[in-house]
Design a protein around this motif. Structure first.
Motif, PDB file in Angstrom:
ATOM      1  N   ASN A  73       0.846  -1.194   0.000  1.00 23.01           N
ATOM      2  CA  ASN A  73       0.000   0.000   0.000  1.00 23.01           C
ATOM      3  C   ASN A  73       0.885   1.248   0.000  1.00 23.01           C
ATOM      4  O   ASN A  73       2.060   1.172   0.366  1.00 23.01           O
ATOM      5  N   PRO A  74       0.335   2.395  -0.357  1.00 21.63           N
ATOM      6  CA  PRO A  74       1.138   3.627  -0.368  1.00 21.63           C
ATOM      7  C   PRO A  74       1.705   3.972   1.008  1.00 21.63           C
ATOM      8  O   PRO A  74       1.152   3.596   2.039  1.00 21.63           O
ATOM      9  N   VAL A  75       2.816   4.696   0.996  1.00 15.82           N
ATOM     10  CA  VAL A  75       3.496   5.162   2.204  1.00 15.82           C
ATOM     11  C   VAL A  75       3.551   6.683   2.130  1.00 15.82           C
ATOM     12  O   VAL A  75       3.927   7.246   1.096  1.00 15.82           O
ATOM     13  N   ASP A  76       3.168   7.350   3.220  1.00 18.96           N
ATOM     14  CA  ASP A  76       3.240   8.812   3.272  1.00 18.96           C
ATOM     15  C   ASP A  76       4.596   9.235   3.827  1.00 18.96           C
ATOM     16  O   ASP A  76       5.052   8.704   4.840  1.00 18.96           O
ATOM     17  N   ILE A  77       5.196  10.210   3.154  1.00 14.48           N
ATOM     18  CA  ILE A  77       6.508  10.724   3.547  1.00 14.48           C
ATOM     19  C   ILE A  77       6.389  12.227   3.762  1.00 14.48           C
ATOM     20  O   ILE A  77       5.736  12.920   2.975  1.00 14.48           O
ATOM     21  N   ALA A  78       7.026  12.732   4.810  1.00 14.65           N
ATOM     22  CA  ALA A  78       7.150  14.175   5.028  1.00 14.65           C
ATOM     23  C   ALA A  78       8.603  14.462   5.370  1.00 14.65           C
ATOM     24  O   ALA A  78       9.221  13.726   6.137  1.00 14.65           O
ATOM     25  N   VAL A  79       9.155  15.513   4.776  1.00 14.61           N
ATOM     26  CA  VAL A  79      10.558  15.884   4.998  1.00 14.61           C
ATOM     27  C   VAL A  79      10.599  17.340   5.458  1.00 14.61           C
ATOM     28  O   VAL A  79      10.117  18.225   4.752  1.00 14.61           O
ATOM     29  N   LEU A  80      11.164  17.564   6.636  1.00 18.58           N
ATOM     30  CA  LEU A  80      11.391  18.916   7.140  1.00 18.58           C
ATOM     31  C   LEU A  80      12.790  19.329   6.716  1.00 18.58           C
ATOM     32  O   LEU A  80      13.765  18.637   7.061  1.00 18.58           O
ATOM     33  N   TYR A  81      12.914  20.407   5.965  1.00 21.37           N
ATOM     34  CA  TYR A  81      14.226  20.801   5.440  1.00 21.37           C
ATOM     35  C   TYR A  81      14.357  22.313   5.386  1.00 21.37           C
ATOM     36  O   TYR A  81      13.394  23.052   5.560  1.00 21.37           O
ATOM     37  N   GLY A  82      15.559  22.748   5.140  1.00 23.35           N
ATOM     38  CA  GLY A  82      15.849  24.167   4.988  1.00 23.35           C
ATOM     39  C   GLY A  82      17.113  24.343   4.176  1.00 23.35           C
ATOM     40  O   GLY A  82      17.753  23.366   3.776  1.00 23.35           O
ATOM     41  N   PRO A  83      17.497  25.588   3.934  1.00 19.85           N
ATOM     42  CA  PRO A  83      18.734  25.833   3.191  1.00 19.85           C
ATOM     43  C   PRO A  83      19.947  25.457   4.038  1.00 19.85           C
ATOM     44  O   PRO A  83      19.834  25.293   5.257  1.00 19.85           O
ATOM     45  N   LEU A  84      21.080  25.314   3.391  1.00 19.51           N
ATOM     46  CA  LEU A  84      22.316  25.043   4.143  1.00 19.51           C
ATOM     47  C   LEU A  84      22.588  26.214   5.071  1.00 19.51           C
ATOM     48  O   LEU A  84      22.375  27.365   4.702  1.00 19.51           O
ATOM     49  N   PRO A  85      23.059  25.935   6.298  1.00 20.34           N
ATOM     50  CA  PRO A  85      23.377  27.045   7.211  1.00 20.34           C
ATOM     51  C   PRO A  85      24.539  27.863   6.683  1.00 20.34           C
ATOM     52  O   PRO A  85      25.401  27.354   5.991  1.00 20.34           O
TER      53      PRO A  85
END
Length: 126
Positions: free
Chosen positions: A113-125
């Motif tokens: 079955n489908p898998v939900d993905i969430a990614v918290l990201y930002g620019p390089l410091p």
């Protein structure tokens, strides 16, 4: 009295979400060539077997574990948060969701079955 000085500004700032089915590598979905990833959420609650998320530092990942920077396992029926407090820097961020851990000689298999993905990201410091 000593004060704690934060080493980073606000963490992340951007969230990428996707519902992944099949056996397709999600190539550079953040549309940026340099990002810092702080957290990956894998929602495997719809599956009765473990799911592996293979993360690549490449514009496009290969279908085997040998090229992956990280391989995260989420057990059947669970939601997992993988947190990287200082962040993990990527030139490019790509990933593959599969039901088989695999190696260079193995063919990955799609999840039931489908898998939900969430990614918290930002620019390089800076």
């Amino acid at each position: 009295m000593a004060q704690i000085q934060p080493l980073l500004g606000p963490i992340g700032g951007f969230v990428y979400t996707a519902t992944v089915s099949g056996i397709t590598t999600i190539s550079n979905p953040l549309s940026d060539d340099k990002v810092t990833v702080y957290q990956i959420e894998v929602d495997n609650t719809a599956n009765s077997s473990a799911t592996y998320v293979k993360v690549y530092n490449a514009a496009s990942g290969a279908d085997n574990q040998d090229n992956a920077v990280f391989v995260f396992k989420t057990e059947a029926g669970l939601k997992q948060h993988i947190t990287m407090p200082a962040g993990a820097e990527f030139g490019y961020f790509s990933f593959l969701v599969t039901s088989t851990k695999g190696d260079a000689s193995a063919t990955p298999a799609a999840t039931s079955n489908p898998v939900d993905i969430a990614v918290l990201y930002g620019p390089l410091p800076v």
